[in-house]
Write an enzyme that holds these catalytic residues in place. Structure first.
Site, PDB file in Angstrom:
ATOM      1  N   HIS A   1      20.471 -26.617 -11.990  1.00 39.49           N
ATOM      2  CA  HIS A   1      20.285 -27.804 -12.828  1.00 39.49           C
ATOM      3  C   HIS A   1      18.925 -27.722 -13.511  1.00 39.49           C
ATOM      4  CE1 HIS A   1      18.221 -28.874  -9.121  1.00 39.49           C
ATOM      5  NE2 HIS A   1      17.752 -29.996  -9.642  1.00 39.49           N
TER       6      HIS A   1
ATOM      7  N   HIS B   1      16.101 -29.444 -13.610  1.00 39.39           N
ATOM      8  CA  HIS B   1      14.802 -29.933 -13.135  1.00 39.39           C
ATOM      9  C   HIS B   1      13.761 -28.820 -13.031  1.00 39.39           C
ATOM     10  CE1 HIS B   1      16.518 -33.911 -11.355  1.00 39.39           C
ATOM     11  NE2 HIS B   1      16.151 -34.043 -12.619  1.00 39.39           N
TER      12      HIS B   1
ATOM     13  N   ASP C   1      11.412 -27.991 -10.946  1.00 37.21           N
ATOM     14  CA  ASP C   1      11.171 -27.215  -9.722  1.00 37.21           C
ATOM     15  C   ASP C   1      12.248 -26.154  -9.509  1.00 37.21           C
ATOM     16  OD1 ASP C   1      12.835 -29.475  -9.238  1.00 37.21           O
ATOM     17  OD2 ASP C   1      12.489 -29.341  -7.086  1.00 37.21           O
ATOM     18  N   HIS C   2      13.226 -26.113 -10.413  1.00 37.89           N
ATOM     19  CA  HIS C   2      14.251 -25.065 -10.361  1.00 37.89           C
ATOM     20  C   HIS C   2      14.231 -24.176 -11.601  1.00 37.89           C
ATOM     21  CE1 HIS C   2      16.514 -26.910  -6.888  1.00 37.89           C
ATOM     22  NE2 HIS C   2      15.696 -27.885  -7.238  1.00 37.89           N
TER      23      HIS C   2
ATOM     24  N   HIS D   1      23.972 -35.378  -8.493  1.00 36.95           N
ATOM     25  CA  HIS D   1      22.504 -35.447  -8.536  1.00 36.95           C
ATOM     26  C   HIS D   1      22.122 -36.277  -9.762  1.00 36.95           C
ATOM     27  CE1 HIS D   1      18.522 -34.341  -7.377  1.00 36.95           C
ATOM     28  NE2 HIS D   1      18.277 -33.587  -8.422  1.00 36.95           N
TER      29      HIS D   1
ATOM     30  N   ASP E   1      20.675 -29.238  -5.938  1.00 32.67           N
ATOM     31  CA  ASP E   1      20.374 -30.566  -5.396  1.00 32.67           C
ATOM     32  C   ASP E   1      21.646 -31.427  -5.423  1.00 32.67           C
ATOM     33  OD1 ASP E   1      17.935 -29.397  -5.478  1.00 32.67           O
ATOM     34  OD2 ASP E   1      16.929 -30.992  -6.589  1.00 32.67           O
TER      35      ASP E   1
ATOM     36  N   HIS F   1      15.008 -26.448   0.701  1.00 38.07           N
ATOM     37  CA  HIS F   1      14.588 -27.493  -0.242  1.00 38.07           C
ATOM     38  C   HIS F   1      14.067 -28.708   0.529  1.00 38.07           C
ATOM     39  CE1 HIS F   1      15.020 -30.514  -3.517  1.00 38.07           C
ATOM     40  NE2 HIS F   1      14.887 -29.498  -4.326  1.00 38.07           N
TER      41      HIS F   1
END
Lengths: 325, 325
Positions: free
Chosen positions: B62, B64, B66-67, B140, B211, B270
Site C-alpha cells: 500500500h 503509506h 513506511d512501506h 486498512h 497493514d 510491523h
C-alpha cells in the site's frame, strides 16, 4: 557553534557512511538546523543527540536524491511524534514539489506547518536570533548553493569607563544596555546600547557548501569566514579519469582554493563510495587527506559520520570526537 | 523458499528495527523479490546478502510512506551501480506517481526500465519461473494487499515403472520428460511428461500481508498456504486504547485467525515502536508473543530485522538466525 555529520558519502550510502546531512546548532541541541537530508537521515538522528522536535529549519543545497530523499520520512516522523512548531524548508522549488507530491501520493499529512522558502531566490536571506544565513551559487549539474551561517546577537560587554564618565549609576539600565536595548533614563536622556557596550569578539562564520566543481566561487564568502565544509568527492587523478560530467571537486582543488583564500579551517566531506577506511583492496580515504595536505596549510579535517565539531569563540575548530586523529 | 526481514517496525524506525521491507528468494540470493520498501531499505541491503542487481520485482502492499519511501533511493542506487535488467514494480498507481514525480523532481534517471504494474487491478496476477503471485484485498486506511507467493516449476520425478512398462529405453528422452517437456520418439510416439512423471510434493505457498485490521479477509487464501507473515502492531489492550483509526491488527486478532484457519506457521511483524527488546521501562516485545501464544498453537515467530527464514520442502518453517529463541 557546533555541527555533527549525519552523512558523508556521495551518491549512495556505504556501510560506514550515509548520504549527505549535517546538523548545526548554535550551542547545544536546541534549536538546531539541518543542511541537506539524504535518505536515512532520520535513522542517523536516532543515534545523535538531535531531535526532530527541536529542528528549526532545513537548508537544502540542491535537488539531487542523495541530499533530499530523507525529507518525507523525517517530516512525517516528526508529525507522528506530534510536532506542532512550524518548520522552515529552504530549498529549490523542485524539492518543495517533491515533498508536496510525496505527501499527497502516500496519504500523508503533517501535524505542523512547513514554510517553503526558495533557496534559489535572487535576494535569499534567512535569519533568526541565532544565525543570519545567506547563500552562494555554486557550479554543479543542477543549481546548487553553499549556505553561509553567521552567528547573531553576540554577547555585549558594558563599557564601564564610559558609563561612569557619563554619571550613569549601576542598575537595571545597565542590564538593558548589555542586552543591546536602548534605554531612556528618568531625566529624559536616551542611552544607546551601541555607545555603552562593545562586542569583544568577531561573529563566527561557517560555510556549508553543496556539490560544486568550482570552489573559487566561494572566494568572496570565504573572506571573513572561519571554516568551510566542502565536498571532495575524488582525488585529483580519479577526478580526471572520471571526467567532468559529475561536476564534483577533487581534494586538491578544494585544498588549493582554501589555501589561497586563507581559510583557517577546512572540513572535507561527500566522499565517493570507492574510498574506504578499513583494510582491503579499496583506495583508502586517507589518500584524500594526503592530497589535500600537499596544498593546504590550515587545519584540515576529513568528516566521518557522527563526528561532532565545535567552532570555538576564539575561532579554532575542534573535533569533539576523541578518536578522530 | 527463503525470506529475510529488512524492517519490522510500524510507522517510524527505531534503533533496532527499520520500517517495513522483506526480501524473498526461491533459493539463494538470485533472483530475489522485495515486498515493501520503507526508507532505508537500501541501507539494510548493505548488511544482507541480497543485491539490487539481482532484484527481479518489487511488490508494494500500500502507499503509506513506511512501506514506500525507500523506493527512489533503492532505484537510483541500482542505476548508479549500472543495472540494465528491467525491474517490475507492482504497486498502487499512487506509488507509481510517487516514484515518477520523485525522479523528475530530483533530476534522476534510471539506467534500466521499470515496468509499472497496478497491484490494485481486479485481475492482478504475476508470475515468473519461480513464483506465481496473486493478491488479496485487506482492510486498512488506504487500499492494501496481501501477496500470495506460490512456488512454480517443482522438480518432477520419473515414473520408471511406467516407462519400463511402455518399453521406453533410458536416454535423453527421460531427461526431457523430467524437465516437464513432452517428447516425440523416433517411432512417432508422443510421450506426455505428465504421464511419465509426478511431482512428489506440494507447492509451497507463503502469504505476505500488508497493514490490515481484519485478518479473516485472508481465510480463503490461507487454505493451502503454509506460512503467513502478518502485522501485529499492538497487543489487544493497546489496540483498544489506541482506537480503531490506525486500522491495524493486534497480536490476539492475528493469532485467533491463524488458529481458526489452521495455518501451520505464523510470523508476526510491523510492531509499534513502543515495544522494545532491551531492558528498560518500555513494554517488552515479548508481550506480543505471549498474547499470540494464548490463542495460537501452530509455530509462532516474532520477526526481527535481518532474521532469515526458510520454508522447507517438507513445509516446516525454520528461522535460520541461530540466536532467535
Amino acid at each position: 557553534m557546533e555541527f555533527t555529520f549525519l552523512g558523508t558519502s556521495a551518491g549512495t550510502p556505504t556501510r560506514a557512511r550515509n548520504v549527505t546531512a549535517l546538523a548545526l546548532a548554535p550551542s547545544g541541541p536546541r534549536p538546531w538546523y539541518l543542511v541537506d537530508c539524504g535518505e536515512g537521515t532520520q535513522h542517523q538522528l536516532l543515534r545523535a543527540h538531535y531531535s526532530v522536535m527541536q529542528l528549526r529549519a532545513i537548508f537544502i543545497t540542491h535537488i539531487h536524491g542523495d541530499h533530499t530523499f530523507g525529507l518525507p520520512g523525517l517530516l512525517t516522523s516528526a508529525s507522528m511524534l506530534g510536532r506542532t512548531e512550524p518548520l522552515d524548508l529552504i530549498a529549490p522549488v523542485q524539492t518543495h514539489r517533491f515533498v508536496t507530491s510525496t505527501l499527497e501520493n502516500s496519504d500523508s499529512s503533517l501535524s505542523y506547518p512547513v514554510n517553503f522558502i526558495d533557496s534559489e531566490a535572487a535576494d535569499f536571506r534567512w535569519q533568526d536570533e541565532h544565525f543570519a544565513v545567506t547563500n552562494v551559487a555554486l557550479s554543479h549539474r543542477v543549481p546548487c548553493r553553499a549556505y553561509v551561517f553567521t552567528e547573531q546577537n553576540l554577547e555585549r560587554q558594558l563599557r564601564q569607563d564610559r558609563l561612569t564618565e557619563d554619571g550613569i549609576e549601576p542598575g537595571p539600565s545597565w542590564g538593558e544596555l548589555q542586552k543591546g536595548r536602548d534605554v531612556t533614563l528618568a531625566d529624559g536622556r536616551l542611552l544607546r546600547s551601541d555607545d555603552y557596550t562593545e562586542i569583544p569578539r568577531v561573529a563566527r562564520r561557517l560555510i556549508v557548501a553543496g556539490d560544486n566543481d568550482d570552489p573559487t566561487l566561494l572566494a568572496e564568502a570565504s573572506a571573513g569566514s572561519h571554516a568551510l565544509i566542502h565536498e571532495a568527492t575524488y582525488t585529483q587523478d580519479v577526478s580526471e579519469r572520471v571526467g567532468p560530467w559529475p561536476q564534483h571537486s577533487s581534494a586538491e582543488q578544494v585544498a588549493r582554493f582554501a589555501q589561497q583564500a586563507q581559510l583557517p579551517n577546512l572540513v572535507l566531506t561527500h566522499f565517493s563510495s570507492r574510498y574506504q577506511s578499513g583494510p582491503g583492496g579499496a583506495p583508502h580515504i586517507n589518500q584524500l587527506a594526503a592530497e589535500a595536505l600537499r596544498h593546504y596549510r590550515g587545519e584540515l579535517f576529513l568528516a566521518r559520520d557522527f563526528d561532532s565539531y565545535r567552532l570555538e569563540k576564539d575561532l579554532t575548530l575542534r573535533c569533539l570526537t576523541t578518536d578522530n586523529p
